[in-house]
Design a protein around this motif. Structure first.
Motif, PDB file in Angstrom:
ATOM      1  N   GLN A   1      12.647  27.517  45.542  1.00 17.06           N
ATOM      2  CA  GLN A   1      13.573  28.547  45.062  1.00 17.06           C
ATOM      3  C   GLN A   1      14.534  28.847  46.207  1.00 17.06           C
ATOM      4  O   GLN A   1      14.149  29.436  47.219  1.00 17.06           O
ATOM      5  CB  GLN A   1      12.791  29.802  44.663  1.00 17.06           C
ATOM      6  CG  GLN A   1      13.598  30.812  43.897  1.00 17.06           C
ATOM      7  CD  GLN A   1      12.714  31.676  43.013  1.00 17.06           C
ATOM      8  OE1 GLN A   1      11.891  31.158  42.268  1.00 17.06           O
ATOM      9  NE2 GLN A   1      12.868  32.970  43.127  1.00 17.06           N
ATOM     10  N   THR A   2      15.779  28.448  46.037  1.00 21.77           N
ATOM     11  CA  THR A   2      16.733  28.553  47.130  1.00 21.77           C
ATOM     12  C   THR A   2      17.495  29.877  47.135  1.00 21.77           C
ATOM     13  O   THR A   2      18.122  30.222  48.126  1.00 21.77           O
ATOM     14  CB  THR A   2      17.735  27.390  47.066  1.00 21.77           C
ATOM     15  OG1 THR A   2      18.310  27.348  45.756  1.00 21.77           O
ATOM     16  CG2 THR A   2      17.051  26.072  47.356  1.00 21.77           C
ATOM     17  N   ARG A   3      17.424  30.606  46.033  1.00 19.54           N
ATOM     18  CA  ARG A   3      18.056  31.933  46.019  1.00 19.54           C
ATOM     19  C   ARG A   3      17.290  32.812  45.055  1.00 19.54           C
ATOM     20  O   ARG A   3      17.006  32.415  43.916  1.00 19.54           O
ATOM     21  CB  ARG A   3      19.512  31.848  45.599  1.00 19.54           C
ATOM     22  CG  ARG A   3      20.301  33.137  45.879  1.00 19.54           C
ATOM     23  CD  ARG A   3      21.601  33.194  45.131  1.00 19.54           C
ATOM     24  NE  ARG A   3      21.386  33.573  43.754  1.00 19.54           N
ATOM     25  CZ  ARG A   3      22.363  33.828  42.883  1.00 19.54           C
ATOM     26  NH1 ARG A   3      23.602  33.689  43.264  1.00 19.54           N
ATOM     27  NH2 ARG A   3      22.096  34.167  41.653  1.00 19.54           N
ATOM     28  N   THR A   4      16.953  34.008  45.525  1.00 22.05           N
ATOM     29  CA  THR A   4      16.242  34.981  44.701  1.00 22.05           C
ATOM     30  C   THR A   4      17.072  36.263  44.629  1.00 22.05           C
ATOM     31  O   THR A   4      17.351  36.869  45.665  1.00 22.05           O
ATOM     32  CB  THR A   4      14.865  35.300  45.302  1.00 22.05           C
ATOM     33  OG1 THR A   4      14.129  34.084  45.485  1.00 22.05           O
ATOM     34  CG2 THR A   4      14.090  36.231  44.390  1.00 22.05           C
ATOM     35  N   PRO A   5      17.481  36.687  43.435  1.00 19.83           N
ATOM     36  CA  PRO A   5      18.260  37.925  43.325  1.00 19.83           C
ATOM     37  C   PRO A   5      17.398  39.115  43.745  1.00 19.83           C
ATOM     38  O   PRO A   5      16.176  39.107  43.578  1.00 19.83           O
ATOM     39  CB  PRO A   5      18.612  38.010  41.837  1.00 19.83           C
ATOM     40  CG  PRO A   5      18.299  36.673  41.278  1.00 19.83           C
ATOM     41  CD  PRO A   5      17.280  36.039  42.133  1.00 19.83           C
ATOM     42  N   SER A   6      18.043  40.137  44.267  1.00 13.33           N
ATOM     43  CA  SER A   6      17.269  41.322  44.669  1.00 13.33           C
ATOM     44  C   SER A   6      16.703  41.991  43.429  1.00 13.33           C
ATOM     45  O   SER A   6      17.359  42.073  42.392  1.00 13.33           O
ATOM     46  CB  SER A   6      18.169  42.305  45.430  1.00 13.33           C
ATOM     47  OG  SER A   6      19.191  42.770  44.578  1.00 13.33           O
ATOM     48  N   GLY A   7      15.490  42.424  43.547  1.00 12.21           N
ATOM     49  CA  GLY A   7      14.823  43.085  42.438  1.00 12.21           C
ATOM     50  C   GLY A   7      14.247  42.130  41.419  1.00 12.21           C
ATOM     51  O   GLY A   7      13.733  42.547  40.386  1.00 12.21           O
ATOM     52  N   TYR A   8      14.327  40.845  41.689  1.00  4.73           N
ATOM     53  CA  TYR A   8      13.786  39.868  40.737  1.00  4.73           C
ATOM     54  C   TYR A   8      12.260  39.897  40.811  1.00  4.73           C
ATOM     55  O   TYR A   8      11.675  39.779  41.884  1.00  4.73           O
ATOM     56  CB  TYR A   8      14.331  38.479  41.063  1.00  4.73           C
ATOM     57  CG  TYR A   8      13.912  37.420  40.067  1.00  4.73           C
ATOM     58  CD1 TYR A   8      12.997  36.446  40.401  1.00  4.73           C
ATOM     59  CD2 TYR A   8      14.448  37.420  38.777  1.00  4.73           C
ATOM     60  CE1 TYR A   8      12.622  35.480  39.485  1.00  4.73           C
ATOM     61  CE2 TYR A   8      14.083  36.470  37.855  1.00  4.73           C
ATOM     62  CZ  TYR A   8      13.162  35.496  38.218  1.00  4.73           C
ATOM     63  OH  TYR A   8      12.787  34.540  37.302  1.00  4.73           O
TER      64      TYR A   8
END
Lengths: 386, 668
Positions: free
Chosen positions: B478-485
């Motif tokens: 996972q190269t990007r995780t949105p905040s609050g995900y």
């Protein structure tokens, strides 16, 4: 007189009910819930199992129950996304006061429109909530589970979304002669990552003439990653006994939310039953199955009596042969015809020019009589063209 | 399609020039002698090519003749100035192609002549043939034990029939084929009918047009329509002058069989209509450019027939349209292949909500090159780029994974019987860059080694063998995780080894395959797991006996709990002839064992099917044959953990089988 008796009995029954109701005293406690899977794909309908655990604090034993008439999907901003009009209810006779657990399992379908609406509002999650009511005290408490919106490739648990069943030639039914080659396949679309456990089973004659008994042909365990598509191929299906067959794919893990279709085929010996029109087997000695088609690859076979010529045929997929007239048969992509004095050949550049590099092809040898009849055929074998 | 090379009457042979290149070595062109009938040939008519008698032998050795993609060079007979080919199999009525080429010293292929011609039975060309292969088995269950209640009636009938016909009159042809399945146990049939249809296809047409109804694939596979074999109707028009064809179609979205749905296109909520075209516009270089396109629209649900899906659980009807354009080119003597496709869809996931349709696009690019060095080393190299939009969805290609961007490179070497092939691919999701959702990158790499030696004298143990070894690895991050995900992060790896040997003999073959894979999840969401498998299968074909044994073994070990589950299946299929043309039989045996180390499963299932058949009367054309049979089925399920679950059943039957091969007209 008779009417008075009936009224008296009715009043007595009502009194007993009120008495038991007034005696039963329970209050809803905490409600916890789990949803599996909890992640739903943005571009499709989802299926999840929601397990509700409801605590009842029972003061007076008796008939106690909980029920919920509907559930709602809501976005984090409390806007309504959708409703589920399905009643859940469970009740039982409680013998002693104290805490009692009621468990209800709900098979929930999450419509794709609910998921899309939540995403369009700018959220990557939404909740599903139900109001549970105690019977008979009518106290209420809400239970909530959260769904997270994902795309197909994320690391949530493996979930099978779609299965399409067919035979290896793309048909959905087959009538074949005895000893024919026949394989089934299932095109599986899935999301998430995990271990797929499955088995192919077949019900053969004579059991299909009475009670079909399914026999496992093979069982496999295969890891699937990244949410995509996989083709599951059965082993060669039995075609020795003539009659009707049933083929099924059983997926043991993960649990499916739908029923898989059943494939049917028939082994019909009538095409081979005529005198002097039986088609025998060409025994091929090389190349071995799954070989690579190199310029030096030698195709060799045992001679067939009364053959005047042999033909190598190369197809993109195995052909289901029939000697009946009908729609134009598929012509081979490439082939070589040699006289019967030869029982081996190589595929030269002219024929190789019809094939595409990197593809897998299927080939066989047929033996021809002087009048052009096919008197023998080999099984299909796969070959890689680099 | 190339321009038609005219068939030259014998009186004008010397005046004709070859239009498609000249021999590199001599100044001559081959000429096809006109057949016995002007404008057409009959199916068994020999081909006579005039080749001057003074052509050197080494030039003759470098020539090759091809009829409809089949190399027939070895069948050529020489008579003076003529090379003659006599078809062994009568040519099917319709159009055919004959080509003569020369292998140049530099390895290229020079086309010296090409002829396209029509085959007919006669000038009036009337022909018809019809055939049906029918088998009906009447069975009586004489004994049984422990069958589920209620049991089926003791007397039952099963059967099958394949019917085919063709009729040709002048320029027109009519062809058809359909099959029937009979089962008096209606619950075994998909639509609950005792007699039902499986698939059918009827076709009427001529040189320029074909109309089809029944189960069919339409058009060239594309991003919007692939493996879409459905019941419906289509009308295909061909324009030979432009090497083009256009097809209009109306197909059911459900993958149906049986009579009950008729043509299956009467339901507008389960139908897709469209048009496809295909063209080789460069006359004389048909493989240099191939154009195709598709447009379709319709409504449907992804369920029904042989398809089951989660989306099908949603009662809402979906609606969509899709289009695709592609170009495919093979250049430099087919060494270079280039393919490009661009497609778009507009898909409304639910007609009952207010969200409307989602529009999205997809593209696919492919380039491959292959060549051979002076030392005989074949090599190939390729690259592929593909992007499928997040909301890209077509009613005629529901299985296509959407939301995918991938880049792949691959290449290989082939030297004599040894081959090496490798590929590397990277996939990314969240093509639309939706800010609230994460990005996942998946890397896939594989390497495969294949060796298929050609021993002069095959060995006893390995016959003519083939060996294969493959390694593959997939990693997901996972190269990007949105905040609050709140979703779980992806970080895992799957490695897999597979090796196989197959040995081939004149009378059979055997093969062994071993596979080992390991899955490691760094997030702990899923257990680290190792799986191992082995398969053996073989066949032996003697004159009066065939044997096909198989063994399948698989084991899974959970590295967290150290629990192991093991499954093994043994099977043997055999058919035998006890008295030629009188008494024959077949047998199918199977033993399946499953066990787990946590004692949750420990079971064995043994099954045996045996059939003996006595031929009373052999069938002949339009005359039935009869066969008496005795068959037994036995099944024994043993639950080694709870004996109360164990059960064994058997059923035995007396059967009378009638076979009837019907023929009419020219059918043999």
């Amino acid at each position: 007189m008779k009417n008075l008796g009936i009224i008296a009995i009715r009043n007595l029954a009502l009194g007993l009910i009120c008495l038991s109701a007034s005696l039963a005293n329970a209050q809803l406690g905490a409600i916890s819930a789990t949803n599996t899977p909890s992640q739903v794909v943005l571009t499709g309908t989802a299926r999840s199992t929601v397990n509700w655990s409801i605590i009842e604090n029972v003061s007076n034993p008796g008939l106690i129950g909980v029920s919920s008439t509907s559930g709602v999907f809501m976005a984090p901003d409390n806007s309504l996304l959708g409703t589920v009009s399905k009643t859940l209810q469970v009740s039982r006779n409680i013998q002693a006061p104290g805490q009692t657990l009621f468990a209800i399992s709900e098979a929930l379908t999450v419509p794709q429109s609910v998921i899309r609406l939540a995403q369009k509002k700018g959220f990557n999650r939404f909740i599903y909530t139900r109001q549970f009511t105690d019977i008979p005290d009518n106290t209420s408490t809400a239970g909530v589970v959260t769904f997270v919106i994902t795309l197909g490739g994320t690391a949530n648990e493996l979930s099978v979304r779609r299965v399409e069943m067919e035979y290896d030639d793309g048909h959905i039914s087959a009538v074949v002669s005895p000893q024919s080659q026949l394989q089934a396949r299932a095109i599986l679309s899935y999301q998430g990552t995990g271990l797929l456990e499955y088995r192919w089973e077949v019900a053969s004659p004579p059991s299909t003439q009475g009670q079909p008994i399914y026999i496992p042909l093979t069982s496999r365990k295969q890891y699937l990653l990244a949410g995509s598509q996989v083709v599951l191929q059965s082993p060669q299906l039995p075609t020795t006994i003539s009659g009707n067959y049933l083929v099924r794919l059983k997926i043991d893990k993960p649990t499916l939310g739908f029923t898989l279709p059943l494939l049917r085929y028939a082994v019909d010996r009538s095409g081979q039953a005529r005198k002097n029109f039986q088609i025998n087997q060409v025994h091929v000695s090389s190349p071995a199955p799954n070989s690579v088609l190199a310029p030096a690859t030698l195709f060799s076979w045992s001679r067939v009596p009364d053959a005047v010529a042999y033909q190598l045929e190369i197809y993109s997929q195995p052909q289901r042969d029939t000697d009946l007239p009908g729609p134009q048969k598929t012509a081979p992509l490439a082939g070589v015809l040699v006289p019967a004095e030869k029982n081996q050949l190589q595929v030269n550049q002219l024929s190789r020019a019809h094939l595409q590099s990197g593809q897998v092809y299927y080939w066989r040898i047929i033996a021809l009589a002087a009048d052009g009849h096919i008197i023998a055929r080999s099984d299909f074998r796969s070959i890689h063209f680099q | 399609m190339k321009s038609v090379w005219p068939i030259i009457p014998p009186g004008f042979i010397l005046a004709i020039l070859c239009l498609f290149g000249q021999s590199a070595l001599a100044n001559w062109q081959p000429l096809l002698v006109q057949g016995d009938h002007p404008g057409y040939r009959v199916p068994t008519e020999p081909f006579r090519l005039k080749i001057p008698a003074d052509i050197p032998d080494d030039t003759l050795q470098s020539l090759a003749l091809e009829l409809d993609a089949v190399d027939i060079t070895a069948m050529i007979e020489r008579e003076g100035d003529f090379a003659i080919f006599k078809p062994i199999q009568p040519l099917a009525t319709g159009r055919h192609e004959l080509r003569i080429v020369e292998y140049a010293p530099d390895g290229s292929i020079l086309e010296l002549g090409f002829w396209s011609f029509e085959v007919r039975q006669s000038a009036l060309f009337r022909e018809y043939s019809a055939a049906a292969e029918t088998q009906v088995t009447t069975s009586y269950r004489v004994a049984d034990e422990d069958l589920d209640q209620p049991t089926a009636n003791r007397l039952q009938a099963q059967g099958s029939s394949q019917v085919g016909f063709s009729a040709d009159n002048g320029d027109w042809h009519t062809r058809g084929q359909f099959d029937l399945l009979l089962d008096s146990i209606k619950e075994s049939q998909p639509n609950g009918r005792a007699l039902d249809n499986g698939e059918f296809l009827l076709n009427v047409g001529n040189r320029y047009v074909d109309a089809r109804i029944g189960h069919q694939n339409v058009g060239t596979p594309s991003l919007v329509m692939d493996s879409f074999r459905r019941r419906g109707a289509s009308l295909e028009g061909r324009i030979p002058a432009f090497n083009s064809q256009i097809t209009g179609f109306s197909l059911a979205t459900r993958d149906l069989s049986g009579f009950s749905h008729g043509l299956a296109i009467g339901d507008e909520d389960r139908r897709v209509n469209g048009i496809t075209f295909a063209s080789n516009p460069l006359s004389g270089h048909t493989r240099a450019l191939y154009l195709s396109g598709t447009f379709l629209q319709g409504r449907g649900r992804d369920d029904g027939g042989m398809v089951a899906s989660i989306d099908g659980l949603d009662p809402d009807i979906t609606k969509g349209s899709a289009w695709s354009l592609s170009a495919d080119s093979q250049l430099f003597s087919d060494r270079l292949r280039l393919r490009a496709e661009y497609a778009g869809t507009s898909y409304d996931y639910s007609l009952s909500d207010t969200l409307g349709a989602e529009d999205d696009t997809a593209y696919s690019l492919l380039a491959t090159f292959n060549d051979v060095t002076a030392h005989g080393l074949n090599w190939n190299l390729g690259a592929e780029a593909r992007e499928i939009g997040t909301f890209f969805k077509s009613l005629a290609n529901q299985a296509l994974p959407s939301d995918r961007r991938l880049v792949r490179t691959f290449g290989g070497l082939q030297w004599s019987t040894l081959g090496l092939q490798g590929s590397f691919e990277q996939q990314q999701d969240n093509v639309e860059n939706i800010a609230q959702l994460p990005w996942i990158t998946t890397d896939l790499g594989s390497l495969s080694l294949n060796w298929s030696p050609q021993p002069k004298k095959p060995s006893f143990w390995l016959g003519t063998p083939s060996f294969n070894l493959t390694y593959s690895q997939q990693t997901q991050n996972q190269t990007r995780t949105p905040s609050g995900y709140l979703g779980t992060e992806a970080d895992n790896r799957l490695q897999s080894w597979q090796g196989s040997i197959t040995a081939s003999y004149p009378r059979g073959n055997w093969g062994v395959a071993l596979i080992s894979s390991s899955f490691r999840d760094q997030t702990g969401l899923q257990s680290d797991t190792d799986t191992r498998g082995a398969t053996f299968d073989g066949s032996l074909n003697l004159d009066r006996l065939t044997l096909a044994p198989a063994i399948n073994y698989d084991q899974t070990e959970d590295q967290s709990t150290h629990q192991t589950s093991t499954g093994i299946t043994y099977s043997l299929q055999t058919s035998f002839i006890l008295l030629p043309d009188k008494l024959s039989g077949s047998c199918f045996l199977s033993l399946n064992q499953n066990q787990t180390t946590d004692d949750s499963i420990d079971s064995d299932t043994f099954s045996a099917n045996l059939a003996l058949n006595w031929l009373l009367l052999a069938a002949q054309r339009n005359r039935p044959g009869f066969e008496l049979g005795l068959s037994v089925q036995y099944s024994d399920f043993e639950d080694n953990l709870d004996a109360t679950n164990s059960i064994d059943t058997y059923q035995s039957f007396l059967t009378l089988t009638t076979v009837l091969p019907l023929r009419a007209g020219q059918a043999q």
